[in-house]
Design a protein around this motif. Structure first.
Motif, PDB file in Angstrom:
ATOM      1  N   GLN A  37       0.829  -1.209   0.000  1.00  0.00           N
ATOM      2  CA  GLN A  37       0.000   0.000   0.000  1.00  0.00           C
ATOM      3  C   GLN A  37       0.858   1.251   0.000  1.00  0.00           C
ATOM      4  N   GLU A  38       1.949   1.235   0.750  1.00  0.00           N
ATOM      5  CA  GLU A  38       2.851   2.389   0.795  1.00  0.00           C
ATOM      6  C   GLU A  38       3.510   2.613  -0.559  1.00  0.00           C
ATOM      7  N   VAL A  39       3.821   1.535  -1.266  1.00  0.00           N
ATOM      8  CA  VAL A  39       4.400   1.671  -2.603  1.00  0.00           C
ATOM      9  C   VAL A  39       3.394   2.341  -3.535  1.00  0.00           C
ATOM     10  N   GLU A  40       2.147   1.884  -3.481  1.00  0.00           N
ATOM     11  CA  GLU A  40       1.114   2.485  -4.329  1.00  0.00           C
ATOM     12  C   GLU A  40       0.925   3.963  -4.007  1.00  0.00           C
ATOM     13  N   PHE A  41       0.915   4.288  -2.725  1.00  0.00           N
ATOM     14  CA  PHE A  41       0.762   5.684  -2.309  1.00  0.00           C
ATOM     15  C   PHE A  41       1.940   6.523  -2.796  1.00  0.00           C
ATOM     16  N   ALA A  42       3.158   5.991  -2.663  1.00  0.00           N
ATOM     17  CA  ALA A  42       4.352   6.721  -3.112  1.00  0.00           C
ATOM     18  C   ALA A  42       4.325   6.923  -4.624  1.00  0.00           C
ATOM     19  N   LYS A  43       3.878   5.913  -5.364  1.00  0.00           N
ATOM     20  CA  LYS A  43       3.773   6.052  -6.818  1.00  0.00           C
ATOM     21  C   LYS A  43       2.759   7.132  -7.182  1.00  0.00           C
ATOM     22  N   GLN A  44       1.629   7.150  -6.481  1.00  0.00           N
ATOM     23  CA  GLN A  44       0.619   8.172  -6.749  1.00  0.00           C
ATOM     24  C   GLN A  44       1.153   9.563  -6.437  1.00  0.00           C
ATOM     25  N   GLN A  45       1.865   9.692  -5.332  1.00  0.00           N
ATOM     26  CA  GLN A  45       2.453  10.989  -4.984  1.00  0.00           C
ATOM     27  C   GLN A  45       3.467  11.413  -6.034  1.00  0.00           C
ATOM     28  N   GLU A  46       4.276  10.482  -6.491  1.00  0.00           N
ATOM     29  CA  GLU A  46       5.292  10.805  -7.500  1.00  0.00           C
ATOM     30  C   GLU A  46       4.625  11.307  -8.781  1.00  0.00           C
ATOM     31  N   ILE A  47       3.568  10.629  -9.205  1.00  0.00           N
ATOM     32  CA  ILE A  47       2.843  11.050 -10.407  1.00  0.00           C
ATOM     33  C   ILE A  47       2.238  12.425 -10.206  1.00  0.00           C
ATOM     34  N   GLU A  48       1.625  12.640  -9.047  1.00  0.00           N
ATOM     35  CA  GLU A  48       1.004  13.927  -8.756  1.00  0.00           C
ATOM     36  C   GLU A  48       2.035  15.050  -8.730  1.00  0.00           C
ATOM     37  N   ILE A  49       3.175  14.795  -8.118  1.00  0.00           N
ATOM     38  CA  ILE A  49       4.227  15.821  -8.043  1.00  0.00           C
ATOM     39  C   ILE A  49       4.746  16.153  -9.437  1.00  0.00           C
ATOM     40  N   LYS A  50       4.930  15.119 -10.263  1.00  0.00           N
ATOM     41  CA  LYS A  50       5.405  15.369 -11.627  1.00  0.00           C
ATOM     42  C   LYS A  50       4.373  16.150 -12.439  1.00  0.00           C
ATOM     43  N   GLN A  51       3.097  15.810 -12.259  1.00  0.00           N
ATOM     44  CA  GLN A  51       2.051  16.476 -13.031  1.00  0.00           C
ATOM     45  C   GLN A  51       1.836  17.921 -12.596  1.00  0.00           C
ATOM     46  N   THR A  52       2.020  18.206 -11.332  1.00  0.00           N
ATOM     47  CA  THR A  52       1.761  19.562 -10.831  1.00  0.00           C
ATOM     48  C   THR A  52       3.032  20.381 -10.677  1.00  0.00           C
ATOM     49  N   SER A  53       4.168  19.837 -11.096  1.00  0.00           N
ATOM     50  CA  SER A  53       5.430  20.563 -10.905  1.00  0.00           C
ATOM     51  C   SER A  53       5.450  21.871 -11.692  1.00  0.00           C
ATOM     52  N   ALA A  54       4.928  21.864 -12.896  1.00  0.00           N
ATOM     53  CA  ALA A  54       4.931  23.090 -13.703  1.00  0.00           C
ATOM     54  C   ALA A  54       4.076  24.171 -13.046  1.00  0.00           C
ATOM     55  N   GLN A  55       2.931  23.794 -12.512  1.00  0.00           N
ATOM     56  CA  GLN A  55       2.056  24.770 -11.847  1.00  0.00           C
ATOM     57  C   GLN A  55       2.726  25.338 -10.599  1.00  0.00           C
ATOM     58  N   THR A  85      11.903  22.683  -7.265  1.00  0.00           N
ATOM     59  CA  THR A  85      10.945  21.807  -7.943  1.00  0.00           C
ATOM     60  C   THR A  85      11.615  20.509  -8.392  1.00  0.00           C
ATOM     61  N   ASP A  86      12.820  20.621  -8.928  1.00  0.00           N
ATOM     62  CA  ASP A  86      13.544  19.413  -9.325  1.00  0.00           C
ATOM     63  C   ASP A  86      13.838  18.529  -8.112  1.00  0.00           C
ATOM     64  N   GLN A  87      14.168  19.154  -7.003  1.00  0.00           N
ATOM     65  CA  GLN A  87      14.423  18.403  -5.770  1.00  0.00           C
ATOM     66  C   GLN A  87      13.164  17.666  -5.306  1.00  0.00           C
ATOM     67  N   GLU A  88      12.013  18.314  -5.416  1.00  0.00           N
ATOM     68  CA  GLU A  88      10.753  17.650  -5.043  1.00  0.00           C
ATOM     69  C   GLU A  88      10.518  16.415  -5.905  1.00  0.00           C
ATOM     70  N   ILE A  89      10.767  16.553  -7.199  1.00  0.00           N
ATOM     71  CA  ILE A  89      10.571  15.427  -8.117  1.00  0.00           C
ATOM     72  C   ILE A  89      11.545  14.297  -7.777  1.00  0.00           C
TER      73      ILE A  89
END
Length: 146
Positions: A37-55, A85-89
């Motif tokens: 479950q933690e892996v799935e959550f981390a993957k979702q966070q990673e996707i969200e961070i990448k998608q919202t990084s430009a904003q 932002t790069d560090q967050e990603i």
């Protein structure tokens, strides 16, 4: 100690060891499920961070850039905004990798506990005849003691 008490003690020890092995296997299963479950959550966070990084980057740039300020200082701040932002990603990718490693460790522990349980059950099956004989001896000893 009478034979009857010794037999009871052996039977209780066998049962306790089996329960312990089952509990450890169940615990390892739960840990693996939580890690998954933690892996799935981390993957979702990673996707969200990448998608919202430009904003987020644009919002930070708006906060940094103010007319009339020193252009050199603004350029340095802009570089920092991109670096943040790069560090967050990178951090989100690292967290995902870390969670995946934890999942693999949990899976390995589960395999180990399951193999321990399987081994114990094999031994238990081999000693079942002995235990049946112990129960019979217990009955005979109880009859003798009256």
């Amino acid at each position: 100690m009478s034979k009857l008490k010794q037999i009871d003690k052996l039977l209780k020890i066998k049962e306790l060891r089996r329960r312990l092995a089952e509990m450890e296997a169940a615990k390892a299963t739960r840990e693996m499920q939580l890690a998954s479950q933690e892996v799935e959550f981390a993957k979702q966070q990673e996707i969200e961070i990448k998608q919202t990084s430009a904003q987020r980057r644009q919002q930070r740039l708006k906060e940094v850039i103010q007319p009339g300020n020193n252009p050199g200082l603004q350029n340095a701040r802009i570089v920092n905004v991109y670096a943040i932002t790069d560090q967050e990603i990178q951090q989100s990718a690292f967290n995902t990798t870390l969670r995946i490693e934890q999942l693999h460790e949990s899976e390995d522990r589960l395999k180990l506990e399951q193999s321990k349980l399987a081994r114990f059950l094999q031994i238990e099956e081999r000693t079942r005849k002995l235990c049946d004989k112990l129960v019979d001896l217990k009955k005979v000893e109880a009859v003798r003691e009256g």
